[in-house]
Design a protein around this motif. Structure first.
Motif, PDB file in Angstrom:
ATOM      1  N   GLU A 145       0.822  -1.215   0.000  1.00 12.27           N
ATOM      2  CA  GLU A 145       0.000   0.000   0.000  1.00 12.27           C
ATOM      3  C   GLU A 145       0.858   1.267   0.000  1.00 12.27           C
ATOM      4  N   ALA A 146       1.989   1.226   0.675  1.00 12.19           N
ATOM      5  CA  ALA A 146       2.839   2.415   0.778  1.00 12.19           C
ATOM      6  C   ALA A 146       3.456   2.807  -0.564  1.00 12.19           C
ATOM      7  N   GLU A 150      -2.611   4.881  -6.159  1.00 11.47           N
ATOM      8  CA  GLU A 150      -3.860   4.448  -6.778  1.00 11.47           C
ATOM      9  C   GLU A 150      -3.629   3.150  -7.551  1.00 11.47           C
ATOM     10  N   ILE A 151      -4.608   2.280  -7.496  1.00 12.78           N
ATOM     11  CA  ILE A 151      -4.607   1.067  -8.321  1.00 12.78           C
ATOM     12  C   ILE A 151      -5.919   1.057  -9.097  1.00 12.78           C
ATOM     13  N   HIS A 152      -5.818   1.131 -10.410  1.00 13.78           N
ATOM     14  CA  HIS A 152      -7.003   1.122 -11.264  1.00 13.78           C
ATOM     15  C   HIS A 152      -7.221  -0.283 -11.822  1.00 13.78           C
ATOM     16  N   PHE A 153      -8.461  -0.723 -11.782  1.00 13.57           N
ATOM     17  CA  PHE A 153      -8.802  -2.026 -12.349  1.00 13.57           C
ATOM     18  C   PHE A 153      -9.897  -1.855 -13.394  1.00 13.57           C
ATOM     19  N   PHE A 154      -9.711  -2.544 -14.537  1.00 14.88           N
ATOM     20  CA  PHE A 154     -10.687  -2.513 -15.618  1.00 14.88           C
ATOM     21  C   PHE A 154     -11.193  -3.932 -15.870  1.00 14.88           C
ATOM     22  N   GLU A 169     -14.699  -4.216  -6.523  1.00 14.03           N
ATOM     23  CA  GLU A 169     -15.302  -3.638  -5.330  1.00 14.03           C
ATOM     24  C   GLU A 169     -14.306  -3.435  -4.187  1.00 14.03           C
ATOM     25  N   HIS A 170     -13.073  -3.886  -4.357  1.00 12.89           N
ATOM     26  CA  HIS A 170     -12.105  -3.836  -3.264  1.00 12.89           C
ATOM     27  C   HIS A 170     -11.766  -2.386  -2.889  1.00 12.89           C
ATOM     28  N   PRO A 171     -11.634  -2.100  -1.588  1.00 17.17           N
ATOM     29  CA  PRO A 171     -11.354  -0.725  -1.155  1.00 17.17           C
ATOM     30  C   PRO A 171     -10.019  -0.177  -1.648  1.00 17.17           C
ATOM     31  N   ARG A 172      -9.084  -1.040  -2.042  1.00 11.69           N
ATOM     32  CA  ARG A 172      -7.783  -0.556  -2.507  1.00 11.69           C
ATOM     33  C   ARG A 172      -7.781  -0.192  -3.986  1.00 11.69           C
TER      34      ARG A 172
END
Length: 208
Positions: A145-146, A150-154, A169-172
């Motif tokens: 996480e550090a 941002e992590i974008h998922f398509f 749907e994951h919070p990350r």
């Protein structure tokens, strides 16, 4: 490699099968085995039941490769993965109208409740079976996480029960639902998001 060429060497991170096979900078950093988790007896039980069930299905077309064994999952296809593109498209329509995969998944949930499995319908002709927790969010274990703001998922199967739902749907993650599985659809969204030009067409990895 079939979809992206020599992908482990093309990207900083590369995750196959939800991250059960993980690479960083071209080097393998993680590997998890379905056989090691279920054992041979558990695996044979699933395979025997699946083949018997498919043998008794009444669907317009059947081809070959009904079960594909992968590193951390089984991919199950009632029509068989050896079908042609046209047959694949026709099965998708038939499946949407008759719920072939949905019904099979529900029956397998009952039959193998003791194994704590997750079933995920994806693509046009198949669904995945894997231990609960081994969905696409598994790859996030390798992304500290550090180190990532941002992590974008398509994904195109972001509905509940689809194989993109959990990571969408994951919070990350910042999830993006796309209309279809055409890579150009994703590239056009990326172009809009990051203000970069998208190519007009794509070529197979083998031709690069």
């Amino acid at each position: 490699k079939e979809q992206l060429g020599d992908s482990p060497n093309l990207f900083d991170y590369c995750f196959s099968e939800n991250g059960l096979l993980a690479y960083k900078d071209g080097e393998k950093i993680g590997e998890t085995s379905l056989v090691g988790h279920l054992g041979e007896d558990g695996l044979k039980r699933i395979i025997k039941w699946t083949l018997k069930y498919i043998a008794n299905l009444d669907i317009p077309v059947m081809r070959g490769t009904f079960i594909e064994f992968r590193q951390g999952m089984l991919n199950i296809s009632p029509i068989g993965r050896n079908c042609s593109r046209e047959e694949r498209n026709e099965f998708e329509k038939f499946d949407l109208a008759n719920g072939i995969r949905k019904t099979m998944v529900e029956k397998m949930k009952e039959e193998f409740a003791d194994l704590n499995l997750t079933f995920s319908i994806g693509g046009q002709i198949s669904f995945d079976l894997f231990p609960t927790g081994w969905d696409k969010t598994y790859c996030l274990n390798y992304l500290p996480e550090a180190e990532f703001d941002e992590i974008h998922f398509f994904g195109d199967k972001t509905f509940k029960g689809g194989n993109d739902y959990e990571i969408f749907e994951h919070p990350r993650t910042i999830g993006h639902s796309i209309a279809d599985a055409d890579p150009l659809t994703t590239l056009n969204q990326l172009a809009e998001l990051f203000k970069l030009p998208a190519p007009e067409k794509l070529t197979p990895p083998a031709s690069h």
